[in-house]
Design a protein around this motif. Structure first.
Motif, PDB file in Angstrom:
ATOM      1  N   UNK A   1       0.865  -1.169   0.000  1.00  0.00           N
ATOM      2  CA  UNK A   1       0.000   0.000   0.000  1.00  0.00           C
ATOM      3  C   UNK A   1       0.901   1.218   0.000  1.00  0.00           C
ATOM      4  N   UNK A   2       0.555   2.215  -0.780  1.00  0.00           N
ATOM      5  CA  UNK A   2       1.366   3.426  -0.887  1.00  0.00           C
ATOM      6  C   UNK A   2       0.513   4.627  -0.497  1.00  0.00           C
ATOM      7  N   UNK A   3       1.057   5.465   0.383  1.00  0.00           N
ATOM      8  CA  UNK A   3       0.395   6.723   0.722  1.00  0.00           C
ATOM      9  C   UNK A   3       1.330   7.854   0.304  1.00  0.00           C
ATOM     10  N   UNK A   4       0.807   8.805  -0.440  1.00  0.00           N
ATOM     11  CA  UNK A   4       1.639   9.939  -0.856  1.00  0.00           C
ATOM     12  C   UNK A   4       0.919  11.254  -0.555  1.00  0.00           C
ATOM     13  N   UNK A   5       1.740  12.279  -0.412  1.00  0.00           N
ATOM     14  CA  UNK A   5       1.203  13.630  -0.277  1.00  0.00           C
ATOM     15  C   UNK A   5       2.059  14.542  -1.146  1.00  0.00           C
ATOM     16  N   UNK A   6       1.416  15.241  -2.043  1.00  0.00           N
ATOM     17  CA  UNK A   6       2.142  16.088  -2.976  1.00  0.00           C
ATOM     18  C   UNK A   6       2.208  17.506  -2.421  1.00  0.00           C
ATOM     19  N   UNK A   7       3.426  18.011  -2.255  1.00  0.00           N
ATOM     20  CA  UNK A   7       3.628  19.370  -1.762  1.00  0.00           C
ATOM     21  C   UNK A   7       4.644  20.058  -2.663  1.00  0.00           C
TER      22      UNK A   7
END
Length: 291
Positions: free
Chosen positions: A50-56
């Motif tokens: 499972x991959x969790x990403x947050x784009x900033x």
DNA sequence: TGTCAGGTTTCGG
DNA sequence: CCGAAACCTGAC
């Protein structure tokens, strides 16, 4: 505003010019959802993680589960090293593509796991994105391994080919895949037996195509999707009804050509980057006609 | 109620 | 080889 999950995303990847919304929620992957906590946060999956990403800004903050910090998985999946600005410059020599890029700059092409991609696109045959996404999620909940993700709870991975090969066609049908159920089972059996995903990347494009076309439920268009979205075929545009519509309306290409004729035209038109040109044109044209 | 959706397979010429 | 028809399902 901060949420405790932010500090879980310990890894940082420089990933400029990323149109995450179109890339992750458009037609190339059915494996991502927006996480309610933050509009730039997504949860998705590869075959085992499972991959969790947050784009900033120009960066992606990310984490993998259950095995943490799997950098090679992320580098591969997001094709780190592919210069998308360079590609946009080349395909932007085509004025239609250039206009599409001004609207949707930053579309990437992911490198998704082979088996997952084949099976997802078998579901896509004569189907729409919303329904495909629903079927994928039902299949995951029924047959996929479960991973616990901090603050987000239990997440089901896409089923392995082993699980789907073992499942009954009637059970697979419960995922609303209809006539595609038997293709999913039969293709899973073949993928399990042949171990294609271990060899796929060292095969040339011709071999890949020939092999994919032997799978039940896989024709030219889906084979092309697999070579683009799981392989490294940057020169291919999977040709569906929208593709034909676009080529007819914008370039005056008849919609009666053989699939092979389109392949050839695409290769010449977009300098070896037809996969990217196609993504931009599709997104632009579909939205254009919507409003 | 009929049509259509980011196709493939099957069948008849 | 090539053009049609059938195919699950849910949304207009």
């Amino acid at each position: 505003m901060s949420h405790p999950i932010f500090k879980e995303l310990k890894n940082k990847l420089y990933y400029p010019n990323f149109n995450h919304k179109v890339t992750l929620l458009g037609g190339q992957s059915f494996s991502w959802d927006i996480v309610n906590i933050d509009e730039n946060m997504y949860l998705g999956w590869t075959d085992k993680y499972v991959v969790v990403i947050r784009v900033v800004g120009d960066y992606i903050y990310w984490q993998t589960y259950p095995s943490l910090n799997s950098e090679s998985v992320i580098s591969r999946y997001f094709r780190v090293g592919v210069d998308s600005v360079h590609i946009e410059n080349i395909i932007g020599e085509d004025e239609h593509v250039k206009l599409a890029i001004t609207k949707f700059s930053g579309i990437k092409i992911l490198k998704q796991p082979l088996n997952l991609t084949i099976l997802s696109f078998i579901i896509s045959a004569n189907n729409n994105i919303k329904a495909i996404r629903r079927s994928v999620r039902i299949l995951s909940n029924m047959f996929g391994d479960v991973v616990d993700v901090p603050y987000l709870g239990s997440v089901s991975l896409f089923p392995t080919v082993e699980a789907l090969a073992k499942a009954s066609i009637d059970d697979i049908r419960k995922a609303k895949v209809g006539f595609r159920a038997k293709y999913l089972k039969e293709t899973s059996e073949i993928l399990l037996r042949s171990g294609l995903s271990e060899r796929f990347d060292v095969m040339n494009q011709e071999e890949q195509l020939k092999t994919l076309l032997q799978l039940p439920g896989v024709g030219n268009k889906i084979a092309d999707c697999v070579m683009v979205f799981a392989g490294d075929a940057m020169d291919i545009t999977p040709m569906d009804v929208w593709g034909k519509r676009i080529l007819k309306d914008l370039y005056g290409i008849p919609d009666t050509w053989k699939y092979e004729q389109y392949r050839e035209w695409i290769r010449k038109q977009w300098g070896g980057y037809g996969a990217y040109a196609g993504q931009y044109l599709f997104e632009w044209y579909r939205n254009k006609n919507r409003s």
